[in-house]
Design a protein around this motif. Structure first.
Motif, PDB file in Angstrom:
ATOM      1  N   ARG A   1       0.858  -1.184   0.000  1.00 39.17           N
ATOM      2  CA  ARG A   1       0.000   0.000   0.000  1.00 39.17           C
ATOM      3  C   ARG A   1       0.888   1.225   0.000  1.00 39.17           C
ATOM      4  O   ARG A   1       1.842   1.307   0.776  1.00 39.17           O
ATOM      5  N   MET A   2       0.562   2.162  -0.850  1.00 34.00           N
ATOM      6  CA  MET A   2       1.322   3.416  -0.945  1.00 34.00           C
ATOM      7  C   MET A   2       0.347   4.585  -0.974  1.00 34.00           C
ATOM      8  O   MET A   2      -0.813   4.423  -1.358  1.00 34.00           O
ATOM      9  N   HIS A   3       0.856   5.723  -0.606  1.00 35.95           N
ATOM     10  CA  HIS A   3       0.129   6.974  -0.836  1.00 35.95           C
ATOM     11  C   HIS A   3       1.163   8.023  -1.192  1.00 35.95           C
ATOM     12  O   HIS A   3       2.140   8.206  -0.458  1.00 35.95           O
ATOM     13  N   PRO A   4       0.975   8.709  -2.328  1.00 38.93           N
ATOM     14  CA  PRO A   4       1.893   9.805  -2.641  1.00 38.93           C
ATOM     15  C   PRO A   4       1.778  10.885  -1.560  1.00 38.93           C
ATOM     16  O   PRO A   4       0.701  11.089  -0.991  1.00 38.93           O
ATOM     17  N   PRO A   5       2.866  11.559  -1.256  1.00 40.27           N
ATOM     18  CA  PRO A   5       2.801  12.650  -0.278  1.00 40.27           C
ATOM     19  C   PRO A   5       1.687  13.634  -0.625  1.00 40.27           C
ATOM     20  O   PRO A   5       1.443  13.916  -1.794  1.00 40.27           O
ATOM     21  N   TYR A   6       1.018  14.132   0.422  1.00 39.55           N
ATOM     22  CA  TYR A   6      -0.104  15.039   0.183  1.00 39.55           C
ATOM     23  C   TYR A   6      -0.140  16.234   1.124  1.00 39.55           C
ATOM     24  O   TYR A   6      -1.033  17.068   1.026  1.00 39.55           O
ATOM     25  N   VAL A   7       0.819  16.350   2.009  1.00 44.88           N
ATOM     26  CA  VAL A   7       0.879  17.520   2.881  1.00 44.88           C
ATOM     27  C   VAL A   7       2.082  18.353   2.454  1.00 44.88           C
ATOM     28  O   VAL A   7       3.227  17.961   2.653  1.00 44.88           O
ATOM     29  N   GLY A   8       1.811  19.474   1.813  1.00 43.30           N
ATOM     30  CA  GLY A   8       2.872  20.387   1.385  1.00 43.30           C
ATOM     31  C   GLY A   8       3.750  19.855   0.266  1.00 43.30           C
ATOM     32  O   GLY A   8       4.851  20.352   0.076  1.00 43.30           O
ATOM     33  N   ALA A   9       3.275  18.864  -0.477  1.00 42.15           N
ATOM     34  CA  ALA A   9       4.106  18.284  -1.533  1.00 42.15           C
ATOM     35  C   ALA A   9       3.232  17.664  -2.623  1.00 42.15           C
ATOM     36  O   ALA A   9       2.128  17.203  -2.351  1.00 42.15           O
ATOM     37  N   VAL A  10       3.748  17.660  -3.826  1.00 42.01           N
ATOM     38  CA  VAL A  10       3.118  16.969  -4.946  1.00 42.01           C
ATOM     39  C   VAL A  10       4.205  16.131  -5.587  1.00 42.01           C
ATOM     40  O   VAL A  10       5.237  16.660  -5.998  1.00 42.01           O
ATOM     41  N   CYS A  11       3.975  14.834  -5.641  1.00 42.73           N
ATOM     42  CA  CYS A  11       5.019  13.978  -6.170  1.00 42.73           C
ATOM     43  C   CYS A  11       4.556  12.544  -6.268  1.00 42.73           C
ATOM     44  O   CYS A  11       3.367  12.272  -6.282  1.00 42.73           O
ATOM     45  N   TYR A  12       5.539  11.640  -6.284  1.00 48.25           N
ATOM     46  CA  TYR A  12       5.223  10.220  -6.274  1.00 48.25           C
ATOM     47  C   TYR A  12       5.936   9.526  -5.127  1.00 48.25           C
ATOM     48  O   TYR A  12       6.912  10.023  -4.593  1.00 48.25           O
ATOM     49  N   THR A  13       5.387   8.357  -4.783  1.00 48.06           N
ATOM     50  CA  THR A  13       5.997   7.456  -3.807  1.00 48.06           C
ATOM     51  C   THR A  13       6.499   6.245  -4.566  1.00 48.06           C
ATOM     52  O   THR A  13       5.895   5.853  -5.562  1.00 48.06           O
ATOM     53  N   TYR A  14       7.588   5.647  -4.091  1.00 45.78           N
ATOM     54  CA  TYR A  14       8.090   4.450  -4.758  1.00 45.78           C
ATOM     55  C   TYR A  14       8.512   3.396  -3.745  1.00 45.78           C
ATOM     56  O   TYR A  14       8.774   3.697  -2.582  1.00 45.78           O
ATOM     57  N   ALA A  15       8.550   2.151  -4.235  1.00 50.87           N
ATOM     58  CA  ALA A  15       9.133   1.028  -3.497  1.00 50.87           C
ATOM     59  C   ALA A  15      10.198   0.451  -4.419  1.00 50.87           C
ATOM     60  O   ALA A  15       9.889  -0.022  -5.515  1.00 50.87           O
ATOM     61  N   LEU A  16      11.458   0.527  -3.993  1.00 55.15           N
ATOM     62  CA  LEU A  16      12.589   0.024  -4.775  1.00 55.15           C
ATOM     63  C   LEU A  16      13.050  -1.278  -4.137  1.00 55.15           C
ATOM     64  O   LEU A  16      13.476  -1.301  -2.985  1.00 55.15           O
ATOM     65  N   PHE A  17      12.965  -2.370  -4.899  1.00 51.31           N
ATOM     66  CA  PHE A  17      13.256  -3.701  -4.376  1.00 51.31           C
ATOM     67  C   PHE A  17      14.723  -4.062  -4.513  1.00 51.31           C
ATOM     68  O   PHE A  17      15.420  -3.578  -5.398  1.00 51.31           O
ATOM     69  N   ASP A  18      15.157  -4.953  -3.619  1.00 51.80           N
ATOM     70  CA  ASP A  18      16.501  -5.518  -3.703  1.00 51.80           C
ATOM     71  C   ASP A  18      16.655  -6.216  -5.052  1.00 51.80           C
ATOM     72  O   ASP A  18      15.657  -6.566  -5.696  1.00 51.80           O
ATOM     73  N   PRO A  19      17.889  -6.476  -5.480  1.00 52.06           N
ATOM     74  CA  PRO A  19      18.128  -7.081  -6.800  1.00 52.06           C
ATOM     75  C   PRO A  19      17.474  -8.457  -6.973  1.00 52.06           C
ATOM     76  O   PRO A  19      17.346  -9.237  -6.022  1.00 52.06           O
ATOM     77  N   ILE A  20      17.063  -8.711  -8.216  1.00 49.33           N
ATOM     78  CA  ILE A  20      16.457  -9.975  -8.629  1.00 49.33           C
ATOM     79  C   ILE A  20      17.271 -10.496  -9.814  1.00 49.33           C
ATOM     80  O   ILE A  20      17.449  -9.784 -10.806  1.00 49.33           O
ATOM     81  N   ALA A  21      17.757 -11.729  -9.726  1.00 46.16           N
ATOM     82  CA  ALA A  21      18.487 -12.352 -10.833  1.00 46.16           C
ATOM     83  C   ALA A  21      17.483 -13.085 -11.714  1.00 46.16           C
ATOM     84  O   ALA A  21      16.804 -14.009 -11.261  1.00 46.16           O
ATOM     85  N   LEU A  22      17.386 -12.670 -12.972  1.00 49.62           N
ATOM     86  CA  LEU A  22      16.474 -13.311 -13.910  1.00 49.62           C
ATOM     87  C   LEU A  22      17.205 -14.434 -14.640  1.00 49.62           C
ATOM     88  O   LEU A  22      18.387 -14.297 -14.963  1.00 49.62           O
ATOM     89  N   PRO A  23      16.517 -15.522 -14.945  1.00 51.90           N
ATOM     90  CA  PRO A  23      17.170 -16.610 -15.683  1.00 51.90           C
ATOM     91  C   PRO A  23      17.391 -16.206 -17.141  1.00 51.90           C
ATOM     92  O   PRO A  23      16.689 -15.334 -17.653  1.00 51.90           O
TER      93      PRO A  23
END
Length: 170
Positions: free
Chosen positions: A47-69
């Motif tokens: 669950r995320m919510h972009p900042p909404y008090v005194g800001a306009v922007c985006y929120t992100y979740a950056l995951f640890d590395p994933i090795a693809l086959p």
């Protein structure tokens, strides 16, 4: 499924025209894991919510590395939706970004969601076969910069194989 996303992720935000930061300050933006409800259906979600008090922007979740086959090809898949009980607002812009080993970022999927129902989102990862990547999930308040009730849900995010494989067991 090829892999669930790593349990750990770094949450952060980026103000319009600014740099990404992990300090939400007093903006009330966030990204957390849990069981969430959308359209009356509960799922494991981020669950995320972009900042909404005194800001306009985006929120992100950056995951640890994933090795693809190297093969077969893989894709990121999730269900996205607005959390039940929130105002419809003007919608949320969901974005899936891949960061490769050199730090290059590429947006692979985007979707605007205005409804309280789970909707699919998919990003083709075949270009990154045999490489290690990081996935960044972004919840943006959208082009109108309206953060009203942007209760963003990423349901059951995962990396899957896009080709069926025959599996023999004894």
């Amino acid at each position: 499924p090829l892999a669930t996303l790593p349990e750990r992720f770094t949450a952060g935000m980026c103000l319009r025209g600014g740099e990404e930061t992990t300090d939400f300050g007093k903006t009330r933006g966030y990204a957390v894991r849990g069981t969430m409800t959308c359209g009356g259906e509960q799922r494991q979600a981020i669950r995320m919510h972009p900042p909404y008090v005194g800001a306009v922007c985006y929120t992100y979740a950056l995951f640890d590395p994933i090795a693809l086959p190297p093969s077969p090809p893989a894709a990121f898949r999730a269900l996205v939706g607005k959390g039940d009980g929130s105002d419809p607002g003007d919608g949320i812009l969901y974005r899936v970004v891949v960061i490769d080993e050199s730090g290059q970022q590429a947006e692979l999927a985007r979707r605007i969601v205005k409804e309280h129902k789970w909707e699919p989102i998919e990003a083709d990862l075949s270009k990154y076969a045999g490489r290690t990547i990081r996935l960044k999930l972004i919840a943006d308040c959208g082009p109108k910069d309206n953060t009203t009730a942007d209760h963003t849900l990423w349901g059951e995010p995962r990396v899957v194989l896009t080709t069926k494989l025959l599996r023999i067991t004894h």
